[in-house]
Design an enzyme around this catalytic site. Structure first.
Site, PDB file in Angstrom:
ATOM      1  N   LYS B  33       0.824  -1.215   0.000  1.00 35.37           N
ATOM      2  CA  LYS B  33       0.000   0.000   0.000  1.00 35.37           C
ATOM      3  C   LYS B  33       0.856   1.263   0.000  1.00 35.37           C
ATOM      4  O   LYS B  33       2.042   1.224   0.314  1.00 35.37           O
ATOM      5  CB  LYS B  33      -0.962   0.004   1.182  1.00 35.37           C
ATOM      6  CG  LYS B  33      -0.359   0.208   2.549  1.00 35.37           C
ATOM      7  CD  LYS B  33      -1.422  -0.064   3.614  1.00 35.37           C
ATOM      8  CE  LYS B  33      -0.858   0.015   5.011  1.00 35.37           C
ATOM      9  NZ  LYS B  33      -0.744   1.378   5.526  1.00 35.37           N
ATOM     10  N   TYR B 246      16.839  30.967  -0.549  1.00 37.42           N
ATOM     11  CA  TYR B 246      15.766  31.861  -0.111  1.00 37.42           C
ATOM     12  C   TYR B 246      16.136  32.582   1.176  1.00 37.42           C
ATOM     13  O   TYR B 246      16.589  31.969   2.137  1.00 37.42           O
ATOM     14  CB  TYR B 246      14.469  31.084   0.104  1.00 37.42           C
ATOM     15  CG  TYR B 246      13.786  30.737  -1.191  1.00 37.42           C
ATOM     16  CD1 TYR B 246      13.199  31.735  -1.969  1.00 37.42           C
ATOM     17  CD2 TYR B 246      13.757  29.438  -1.653  1.00 37.42           C
ATOM     18  CE1 TYR B 246      12.579  31.428  -3.175  1.00 37.42           C
ATOM     19  CE2 TYR B 246      13.139  29.115  -2.858  1.00 37.42           C
ATOM     20  CZ  TYR B 246      12.544  30.129  -3.611  1.00 37.42           C
ATOM     21  OH  TYR B 246      11.941  29.824  -4.806  1.00 37.42           O
TER      22      TYR B 246
END
Lengths: 339, 339
Positions: B33, B246
């Site tokens: 999964k 940044y």
């Protein structure tokens, strides 16, 4: 089934607000990278096309190919573009070496480092770059920079904007010298767009279109366009003190109902466990109980649907990060639905 | 281009080790999964099939359909299964209501709550459930529980294992009463598998197959199968004190080279910024500099490739979470390559 609802009215409202502020509707370009900042690439591309957007920016060729028929100009920020990809997909070039290697048939945009020192060629290499472009007959579509202070403003922002201006001036001069057509030019979303001098300037709009602050634009009234909804899997009537979830960490505070909902950290949510400080509430008021599972979480509710969030800033604040991270981590396999 | 390398030898080694320990090769089932816990559903399904696995567990129908031709039994833990999906895809049922609604043509497995109080019908509803199954002529393939203490052991583990045993006994009794064939039975990966009494028991192996500890199995020598690699985008020669990324948060500590690499928080990595405590090093030794971007990070290196991690426990420890979260958050769009 869990779903991310995309509010098309809010999207249009945001685009209109930004467009009015910039006064440059024709040259507005939208950033759709990273699955449209987690919102759903195809869904947002559809809305952008309806809004008349012609230029978009995506992460790579795989994203570009998904929306190849939607836009006139699609720029992939990272990686190479295969020869068989359509000619409206532009590669980005960040080094002189790639400029030497790219096929003369592939249109591209050249990134120039304006001081962020992340991607792009140095300003002092522009002269060499244009020698190569002219000599190899390359298809230069655009030149761009990225201001590392777009969300901060201040001195750093102005310094890098000054560099962007220098780059543009030098590109004009080099094009004139080599008798090349002017490329388009773009830097981070700017508060004013200067035209004139024959260079078509476009504005890359990113997070603002999705409803989160463009600080440099000072548009506090933007509206988040996405809300995340989980569906109930099943409910249990428990007694006070009964334990819930992995490790039995959470104990029922009263006799009542607990339900499981179909979103978990495997869907991109940040995982909540017993070490998480504070209580994180869904937009609809329910606490997400520790520990969250990979595919579900529990809440003291028996509602059929829960709105996990309608504003990513709530989660960003809780986990001390930025809305971009909350949004881009949402699994692309969560269903997106435009409303 | 960044890629997640999957070591097939390690995968086989892990499966063999677990199989030997369990002594039940025939009944080993694999949990695939959430994109095979982030490793790549198709890639791991291919390896599992080569290893002779017949039963697998996935998140939902969409995952099941991707591997529908690979396995005899595919169980989707969450959501409904469409009528047109093949009959080797089994739905999971967690409430009496769904048992009333499911098509008699769709095979399914019934989840019973053994005390985790997350998913499944209560033990005391088993009798009602079998009334409905018998009356509606439903295709019951399996009955299962999930032990919420699988990674912890201890008293809670034993209590829920005891409940699992009770559930199994009651299912046998109810099947006998209603003259129904015995379904298969499975609970969390168990340290011993009891056969006999006509019930075929399977063991769901999850994270262990991917190389991380099954604490209840006490198998410390499992080998992580995935290593994450980033490619260089470009390099810059900077002077001491020049700023990177940044906000210009990181400053060059000396005159030297910094490079950007093509993985960021938009690819599912946890975002590193100036508030992150400590230095996170890649497996190949380089620090990931703050602030990480959405699509890249910077490092003081000019290597063409960097191994970001080869053991998710390093990142899990750094971010105070579990390897499952580090792995399942890896974007499905990162290229997977089996080696």
């Amino acid at each position: 089934m869990a779903e991310l609802l995309i509010n098309s009215q809010n999207f249009k409202y945001n685009l209109n607000l930004i467009t009015q502020h910039l006064d440059c509707q024709d040259n507005l370009a939208l950033v759709l990278k990273d699955n449209a900042y987690g919102h759903g690439l195809r869904e947002i591309a559809g809305l952008a096309r309806e809004s008349g957007i012609e230029s978009v920016f995506v992460k790579n060729e795989a994203e570009a190919l998904q929306i190849k028929n939607h836009f006139k100009h699609i720029t992939a920020f990272y990686g190479e573009i295969s020869p068989q990809s359509p000619s409206n997909i532009y590669q980005c070039i960040q080094s002189l070496q790639t400029l030497q290697e790219i096929s003369p048939l592939r249109p591209f945009e050249l990134e120039v480092n304006c001081g962020m020192n992340r991607n792009g060629i140095p300003i002092h290499s522009l002269s060499n770059a244009f020698e190569i472009i002219a000599k190899r007959g390359l298809k230069l579509i655009g030149v761009f920079t990225h201001n590392g202070f777009g969300d901060e403003g201040g001195e750093g922002f102005l310094l890098q904007e000054g560099n962007a201006k220098k780059i543009k001036d030098e590109v004009i001069s080099l094009c004139t010298h080599h008798n090349l057509p002017f490329p388009r030019f773009h830097s981070l979303n700017t508060s004013g767009v200067l035209r004139g001098n024959g260079v078509r300037e476009i504005v890359r709009v990113g997070i603002g279109a999705y409803g989160y602050a463009c600080d440099s634009l000072n548009l506090p009234s933007l509206k988040p366009i996405a809300s995340l909804w989980a569906d109930k899997i099943c409910s249990h009537s428990l007694k006070k003190g009964e334990k819930i979830g992995y490790g039995g960490i959470y104990e029922m505070p009263y006799d009542g109902i607990v339900s499981s909902y179909d979103l978990g950290y495997g869907d991109g949510l940040f995982r909540i466990d017993e070490k998480t400080q504070g209580k994180l509430l869904c937009s609809s008021g329910e606490q997400i109980l520790p520990r969250m599972s990979m595919d579900c979480f529990s809440a003291l509710s028996d509602k059929e649907k829960i709105c996990v969030f309608s504003d990513a800033r709530e989660w960003a604040k809780f986990f001390d990060t930025i809305p971009y991270e909350i949004l881009t981590k949402l699994s692309p396999f969560i269903k997106r639905k435009v409303i």
